[in-house]
Structures are given as C-alpha cells and as structure tokens.
Scaffold this active site. Sequence first.
Site, PDB file in Angstrom:
ATOM      1  N   LYS A   1      42.374  27.502  33.508  1.00 33.67           N
ATOM      2  CA  LYS A   1      41.583  27.675  34.732  1.00 33.67           C
ATOM      3  C   LYS A   1      40.350  26.784  34.688  1.00 33.67           C
ATOM      4  CE  LYS A   1      39.761  29.807  38.413  1.00 33.67           C
ATOM      5  NZ  LYS A   1      39.897  30.929  39.300  1.00 33.67           N
TER       6      LYS A   1
ATOM      7  N   HIS B   1      42.252  30.811  45.947  1.00 31.42           N
ATOM      8  CA  HIS B   1      41.535  31.322  47.131  1.00 31.42           C
ATOM      9  C   HIS B   1      41.149  30.207  48.118  1.00 31.42           C
ATOM     10  CE1 HIS B   1      38.365  30.190  44.364  1.00 31.42           C
ATOM     11  NE2 HIS B   1      38.443  31.286  43.674  1.00 31.42           N
TER      12      HIS B   1
ATOM     13  N   HIS C   1      40.400  39.886  38.960  1.00 29.35           N
ATOM     14  CA  HIS C   1      39.368  40.022  37.916  1.00 29.35           C
ATOM     15  C   HIS C   1      39.394  41.452  37.395  1.00 29.35           C
ATOM     16  CE1 HIS C   1      37.477  36.125  38.761  1.00 29.35           C
ATOM     17  NE2 HIS C   1      37.936  36.346  39.985  1.00 29.35           N
TER      18      HIS C   1
ATOM     19  N   HIS D   1      45.855  36.408  41.191  1.00 26.04           N
ATOM     20  CA  HIS D   1      44.414  36.167  40.965  1.00 26.04           C
ATOM     21  C   HIS D   1      43.631  37.485  41.021  1.00 26.04           C
ATOM     22  CE1 HIS D   1      40.801  33.326  41.650  1.00 26.04           C
ATOM     23  NE2 HIS D   1      40.340  34.514  41.311  1.00 26.04           N
TER      24      HIS D   1
ATOM     25  N   ASN E   1      37.189  34.727  33.327  1.00 30.13           N
ATOM     26  CA  ASN E   1      35.719  34.576  33.383  1.00 30.13           C
ATOM     27  C   ASN E   1      35.013  35.891  33.036  1.00 30.13           C
ATOM     28  OD1 ASN E   1      36.414  35.898  35.792  1.00 30.13           O
ATOM     29  ND2 ASN E   1      34.687  35.034  36.915  1.00 30.13           N
TER      30      ASN E   1
ATOM     31  N   HIS F   1      39.253  26.723  40.592  1.00 33.20           N
ATOM     32  CA  HIS F   1      38.243  27.186  41.545  1.00 33.20           C
ATOM     33  C   HIS F   1      37.690  25.919  42.188  1.00 33.20           C
ATOM     34  CE1 HIS F   1      35.075  30.013  43.043  1.00 33.20           C
ATOM     35  NE2 HIS F   1      34.595  28.827  43.364  1.00 33.20           N
TER      36      HIS F   1
ATOM     37  N   ASP G   1      42.008  37.822  44.513  1.00 26.64           N
ATOM     38  CA  ASP G   1      40.665  37.580  43.983  1.00 26.64           C
ATOM     39  C   ASP G   1      39.842  38.877  44.021  1.00 26.64           C
ATOM     40  OD1 ASP G   1      38.599  36.283  42.778  1.00 26.64           O
ATOM     41  OD2 ASP G   1      37.959  35.154  44.539  1.00 26.64           O
TER      42      ASP G   1
ATOM     43  N   HIS H   1      32.234  44.453  41.336  1.00 27.25           N
ATOM     44  CA  HIS H   1      30.893  44.457  40.739  1.00 27.25           C
ATOM     45  C   HIS H   1      30.325  45.848  40.971  1.00 27.25           C
ATOM     46  CE1 HIS H   1      30.452  40.130  40.022  1.00 27.25           C
ATOM     47  NE2 HIS H   1      31.086  39.940  41.165  1.00 27.25           N
TER      48      HIS H   1
HETATM   49  O1  DOR Z   1      33.677  35.935  44.743  1.00 26.87           O
HETATM   50  C1  DOR Z   1      34.034  35.634  43.617  1.00 26.87           C
HETATM   51  N1  DOR Z   1      33.893  36.479  42.588  1.00 26.87           N
HETATM   52  N2  DOR Z   1      34.562  34.436  43.400  1.00 26.87           N
HETATM   53  C2  DOR Z   1      34.841  34.009  42.183  1.00 26.87           C
HETATM   54  O2  DOR Z   1      35.304  32.917  42.055  1.00 26.87           O
HETATM   55  C3  DOR Z   1      34.533  34.824  40.998  1.00 26.87           C
HETATM   56  C4  DOR Z   1      34.488  36.225  41.326  1.00 26.87           C
HETATM   57  C5  DOR Z   1      33.871  37.077  40.254  1.00 26.87           C
HETATM   58  O3  DOR Z   1      34.211  36.892  39.078  1.00 26.87           O
HETATM   59  O4  DOR Z   1      33.077  37.953  40.597  1.00 26.87           O
HETATM   60 ZN    ZN Z   2      38.309  34.814  41.316  1.00 28.59          ZN
END
Ligand code: DOR
Ligand code: ZN
Length: 344
Positions: free
Chosen positions: A99, A174, A16, A14, A42, A136, A247, A251
């Site tokens: 997903k 998660h 991103h 998992h 996503n 999720h 996870d 950002h």
């Molecule tokens: O904390 C998270 N950030 N949980 C998620 O499910 C998505 C992820 C994100 O894409 O930033």
């Molecule tokens: Zn995630």
Amino acid sequence: MTNSIKIIQPDDWHVHFREDEMLSVVTKFSSRVNRRCIAMPNTLIPITSSHQALNYKNLIQMNSGKKDFEALIPCYLTENLNIEDFEYSLQKNIFIGGKLYPNNATTNSEFGANNIKNIYNIFEILEKHKKILLIHGEINRNEIDIFDREKYFIDEELYQIRNTFKDLKIVLEHVSSDYGVDFVKTNNNIAGTITPHHMLLTKNDVFNNNDINPHHYCMPVVKNETDLLALRKAACFNNTKFFLGTDSAPHHINDKRKNNSFKAGIFSAPSSIELYASIFEEENALENLETFSSINGPKFYNLELNKSYLTLHKKSMNIPEFTEEGDIKIKNFFANKNINWQVL
Ligand code: DOR
Ligand code: ZN
C-alpha cells in the site's frame, strides 16, 4: 417488486480494523457480511514486516467470530523497507501486495514515501511477483486545493507509475472524483474501489454553516454532485473495473474533533452492504450489485470467488447513532437514517 436478493458473499477490499479495544469492537461488523477484508496497514505502528502481518491477520481472524473469515494484509510501503522480508512475504502470500501512502496524505501516513521514485524498486518487485499495488491517490501540498488532491496525484505520479510498470496491477483506492473514474476506465491493469460515502455525500454535507461536520470528514474528501454521479455510474454500470471497498475507518468520537484538528474517517461497517444495496436500487441496478460486491474484486486480485451466499431483504432499518462498547464510542455513518435493505 424485488423483496430479497441473494448474492455471492461479498468481500470488502478496504477496511481499517485499528488495534487493541477498537479492533475487538469493530471487527465483527465487517465479518458480519464479508468473507474477506483487506485490513489496511496504517496502524499506529505501521505493518511493514511478515511477522507483524501474520500477527495482525490472526488477531483480526480471532476477533471476527467467524471460522472462515479472512483478513488480507498489504504491506505499508516505506522508503526503508526490509526488501528481503518483503519479497519473502509476497512469495508466501503473507502480503497480498503493497500500500502506497504518499507522505502526509491521510491518517498515519507520516511513514509513507516522501519521494515516490524512491520506492520504484518496490513496485518492480510487486510487478515481478504479480502482486497488487494499492494506492491512496492524493498529493497533499499547501498550494493544492483539497478537492484537487486526487487529480494532482494522477497527473504528477500515477501516469508515470502506469507507464513505467505496465504489467503492475494497481488499485486506486476510494476513487473520489470524475477525473479518477476516467483514469481507471481508460488505463490498463488498474481498478478502483468505491466507498458508500463517496456515493452519498457531497462537500455541502461536510462544510456548512461555517463549520465542518467531523463525521462526514474523510480522505479523500467528498466532492461535487458531478463526482458523486460519476462514481455511482462507475459502481453500478461499469462491469469489471470497480469493486467494493468501504474504507470504513473508525475513530473514537472524542478524537474526531480535537481543538482545531479533525481525524478523517467514516465508520460504515455496521451497514455497509445495506448502504450499497440502497444505492444500487436507487440507480435501478440491483442486478449489478453482486458483480461489484463479490466478483470484480476477487477477479482483479486473482483469487477465487466465495462459495457462500448472502441474502438481503427489502425491509426498512434505522441505523443506530453510535457503536458503543466498553471505552469505545464511535458515530455510525448514516446515523438515525432509514435504509431499505437488511441482512437478517
Ligand atoms: O478518511 C480516511 N480515514 N481516509 C484514509 O485514507 C485513512 C482513514 C483512516 O485511517 O482513518
Ligand atoms: Zn482507508
């Protein structure tokens, strides 16, 4: 005293990776220690077609800097998916599964299902092709306490999905609560991923002094000590049903808190396996790390175990505060703290 441990090379089920410059900065942190990663779909434009999936897979592979690194892509399930293309992609192993993002449960989940019953036809296809449903597992409604979102999802949706599609293999992503751990343990054909942060933080680390620490804010939100302990126990001692999924969700630092809105997500990729090793050591379970990091995942996904190995050394390391490159600046999880393990 153990000074080093050698494990089958891990996979992260998992992650991103995002897109554009962010993707090129973060990918190498996951490929540093993992052979395969599930790349969450996503992205700003969600990944819903075979064409997008193939492009995304290649893009991540190219940025990984490793020849045999592989990104595995689940399809972002929406109520208006092109079913023909979806089924084709499952048959050709372009999608590893699907997903489910319940609408508005988390970052970029606005394309997710409003009514999960409307995508039961997709679950049927996944079940038929023996592919995985990744979930999720949270319901976001005004009247639901933020700490109870996982429990509500299990009670209102997951029991029904489980009972309707008995052969469908499900990963509850998660897992964040004692309740979630129990559900996974007591139901068939379901496994759970566990992040490092859900085993290291409680809600006091997020909400304190009348403020929110944006760098500890994630979805599902971290919970109580009881939940943290249940997750540690599940990861370290439950021998088949739980596996590694960070996870890791970067950002840009300027986006984490903007006016009064917060972006959920914790960036742990720079020290992911080292954090897991420290947790397993604290629980006196280092001998079970490999099962969690490198065996349970591929077994559940019906994939081969990796043939390569990774060695962790007992050596203190300080985690830098930021990952910075070009226009990108991300706060690292566990910034400025020491951990006892290193991959040299
Ligand atoms: O904390 C998270 N950030 N949980 C998620 O499910 C998505 C992820 C994100 O894409 O930033
Ligand atoms: Zn995630």
